[in-house]
Design a protein around this motif. Structure first.
Motif, PDB file in Angstrom:
ATOM      1  N   MET A  40       0.815  -1.193   0.000  1.00 44.65           N
ATOM      2  CA  MET A  40       0.000   0.000   0.000  1.00 44.65           C
ATOM      3  C   MET A  40       0.864   1.265   0.000  1.00 44.65           C
ATOM      4  SD  MET A  40      -3.094   0.947  -0.032  1.00 44.65           S
ATOM      5  CE  MET A  40      -4.212   2.197   0.405  1.00 44.65           C
ATOM      6  N   ALA A  41       1.975   1.203   0.715  1.00 42.27           N
ATOM      7  CA  ALA A  41       2.863   2.366   0.784  1.00 42.27           C
ATOM      8  C   ALA A  41       3.454   2.683  -0.590  1.00 42.27           C
ATOM      9  CB  ALA A  41       3.968   2.138   1.807  1.00 42.27           C
ATOM     10  N   SER A  42       3.767   1.664  -1.353  1.00 46.11           N
ATOM     11  CA  SER A  42       4.328   1.885  -2.693  1.00 46.11           C
ATOM     12  C   SER A  42       3.338   2.584  -3.611  1.00 46.11           C
ATOM     13  CB  SER A  42       4.745   0.552  -3.314  1.00 46.11           C
ATOM     14  OG  SER A  42       5.730  -0.065  -2.546  1.00 46.11           O
ATOM     15  N   VAL A  43       2.076   2.223  -3.496  1.00 48.68           N
ATOM     16  CA  VAL A  43       1.038   2.862  -4.309  1.00 48.68           C
ATOM     17  C   VAL A  43       0.903   4.330  -3.919  1.00 48.68           C
ATOM     18  CG1 VAL A  43      -1.416   2.862  -4.867  1.00 48.68           C
ATOM     19  CG2 VAL A  43      -0.177   0.708  -4.685  1.00 48.68           C
ATOM     20  N   LEU A  44       0.931   4.614  -2.616  1.00 49.31           N
ATOM     21  CA  LEU A  44       0.837   5.994  -2.155  1.00 49.31           C
ATOM     22  C   LEU A  44       2.019   6.831  -2.626  1.00 49.31           C
ATOM     23  CD1 LEU A  44      -0.480   5.519   1.478  1.00 49.31           C
ATOM     24  CD2 LEU A  44      -1.749   6.251  -0.539  1.00 49.31           C
ATOM     25  N   ILE A  45       3.197   6.259  -2.583  1.00 52.94           N
ATOM     26  CA  ILE A  45       4.387   6.976  -3.044  1.00 52.94           C
ATOM     27  C   ILE A  45       4.311   7.217  -4.547  1.00 52.94           C
ATOM     28  CG2 ILE A  45       6.895   6.784  -3.339  1.00 52.94           C
ATOM     29  CD1 ILE A  45       6.921   5.326  -0.601  1.00 52.94           C
ATOM     30  N   LEU A  46       3.821   6.244  -5.296  1.00 56.03           N
ATOM     31  CA  LEU A  46       3.653   6.418  -6.744  1.00 56.03           C
ATOM     32  C   LEU A  46       2.661   7.529  -7.043  1.00 56.03           C
ATOM     33  CD1 LEU A  46       4.153   5.487  -9.671  1.00 56.03           C
ATOM     34  CD2 LEU A  46       2.229   3.912  -9.350  1.00 56.03           C
ATOM     35  N   ILE A  47       1.518   7.542  -6.367  1.00 55.67           N
ATOM     36  CA  ILE A  47       0.524   8.594  -6.582  1.00 55.67           C
ATOM     37  C   ILE A  47       1.088   9.950  -6.196  1.00 55.67           C
ATOM     38  CG2 ILE A  47      -1.727   9.453  -5.821  1.00 55.67           C
ATOM     39  CD1 ILE A  47      -2.581   6.498  -5.569  1.00 55.67           C
ATOM     40  N   SER A  48       1.822  10.009  -5.092  1.00 60.61           N
ATOM     41  CA  SER A  48       2.442  11.263  -4.663  1.00 60.61           C
ATOM     42  C   SER A  48       3.446  11.764  -5.696  1.00 60.61           C
ATOM     43  CB  SER A  48       3.131  11.068  -3.314  1.00 60.61           C
ATOM     44  OG  SER A  48       3.811  12.229  -2.929  1.00 60.61           O
ATOM     45  N   THR A  49       4.216  10.855  -6.265  1.00 59.15           N
ATOM     46  CA  THR A  49       5.192  11.233  -7.292  1.00 59.15           C
ATOM     47  C   THR A  49       4.496  11.743  -8.545  1.00 59.15           C
ATOM     48  OG1 THR A  49       6.726   9.584  -6.427  1.00 59.15           O
ATOM     49  CG2 THR A  49       7.151  10.420  -8.646  1.00 59.15           C
ATOM     50  N   LEU A  50       3.411  11.102  -8.948  1.00 52.91           N
ATOM     51  CA  LEU A  50       2.658  11.563 -10.117  1.00 52.91           C
ATOM     52  C   LEU A  50       2.051  12.946  -9.875  1.00 52.91           C
ATOM     53  CD1 LEU A  50       0.891   8.254 -11.201  1.00 52.91           C
ATOM     54  CD2 LEU A  50       2.823   9.398 -12.309  1.00 52.91           C
ATOM     55  N   ILE A  51       1.565  13.186  -8.664  1.00 55.18           N
ATOM     56  CA  ILE A  51       1.041  14.513  -8.328  1.00 55.18           C
ATOM     57  C   ILE A  51       2.158  15.547  -8.394  1.00 55.18           C
ATOM     58  CG2 ILE A  51       0.111  15.902  -6.431  1.00 55.18           C
ATOM     59  CD1 ILE A  51      -1.606  13.462  -5.662  1.00 55.18           C
ATOM     60  N   GLU A  52       3.321  15.201  -7.878  1.00 58.88           N
ATOM     61  CA  GLU A  52       4.463  16.120  -7.904  1.00 58.88           C
ATOM     62  C   GLU A  52       4.891  16.443  -9.341  1.00 58.88           C
ATOM     63  OE1 GLU A  52       7.131  18.547  -5.937  1.00 58.88           O
ATOM     64  OE2 GLU A  52       5.656  17.249  -4.986  1.00 58.88           O
ATOM     65  N   ILE A  53       4.923  15.444 -10.198  1.00 63.31           N
ATOM     66  CA  ILE A  53       5.270  15.669 -11.607  1.00 63.31           C
ATOM     67  C   ILE A  53       4.237  16.568 -12.269  1.00 63.31           C
ATOM     68  CG2 ILE A  53       5.431  14.524 -13.866  1.00 63.31           C
ATOM     69  CD1 ILE A  53       6.733  12.149 -12.362  1.00 63.31           C
ATOM     70  N   PHE A  54       2.949  16.348 -11.972  1.00 63.46           N
ATOM     71  CA  PHE A  54       1.910  17.179 -12.569  1.00 63.46           C
ATOM     72  C   PHE A  54       2.006  18.623 -12.086  1.00 63.46           C
ATOM     73  CE2 PHE A  54      -2.373  18.779 -13.317  1.00 63.46           C
ATOM     74  CZ  PHE A  54      -2.495  18.448 -14.656  1.00 63.46           C
TER      75      PHE A  54
END
Length: 95
Positions: A1-15
């Motif tokens: 679950m933590a990996s998914v949250l980090i991935l979503i956070s990274t995508l938000i940061e890129i956007f």
């Protein structure tokens, strides 16, 4: 679950960075620092517009431009940061 949250956070940061790049490029075009007839500038501008315009359009309908100043990217950035923080705030409770 933590990996998914980090991935979503990274995508938000890129956007968020794409929103900032779009705002800067629009200022550079408006002040004639860069020319849109340049193929590279045109390609980058088109890409940034196509990526950032769909989420900005509903915000622009609600918040009109104020004297030529478009604050919709700022509003969207604040909403994205809020959602990212909210996601990490409630994620430990779900695990």
């Amino acid at each position: 679950m933590a990996s998914v949250l980090i991935l979503i956070s990274t995508l938000i940061e890129i956007f968020i960075w794409l929103l900032i790049a779009n705002a800067i490029l629009s200022w550079l075009v408006a002040f004639n620092v860069v020319n849109t007839s340049n193929q590279f500038v045109n390609t980058v501008g088109t890409f940034l517009y196509r990526v950032t315009e769909p989420p900005l359009r509903p915000i622009r309908k609600v918040i009109p431009t104020m004297g030529g100043l478009d604050i919709s990217p700022v509003v969207l950035i604040l909403v994205l940061i809020f959602l990212r923080n909210l996601m990490f705030e409630y994620a430990p409770r779900m695990m």
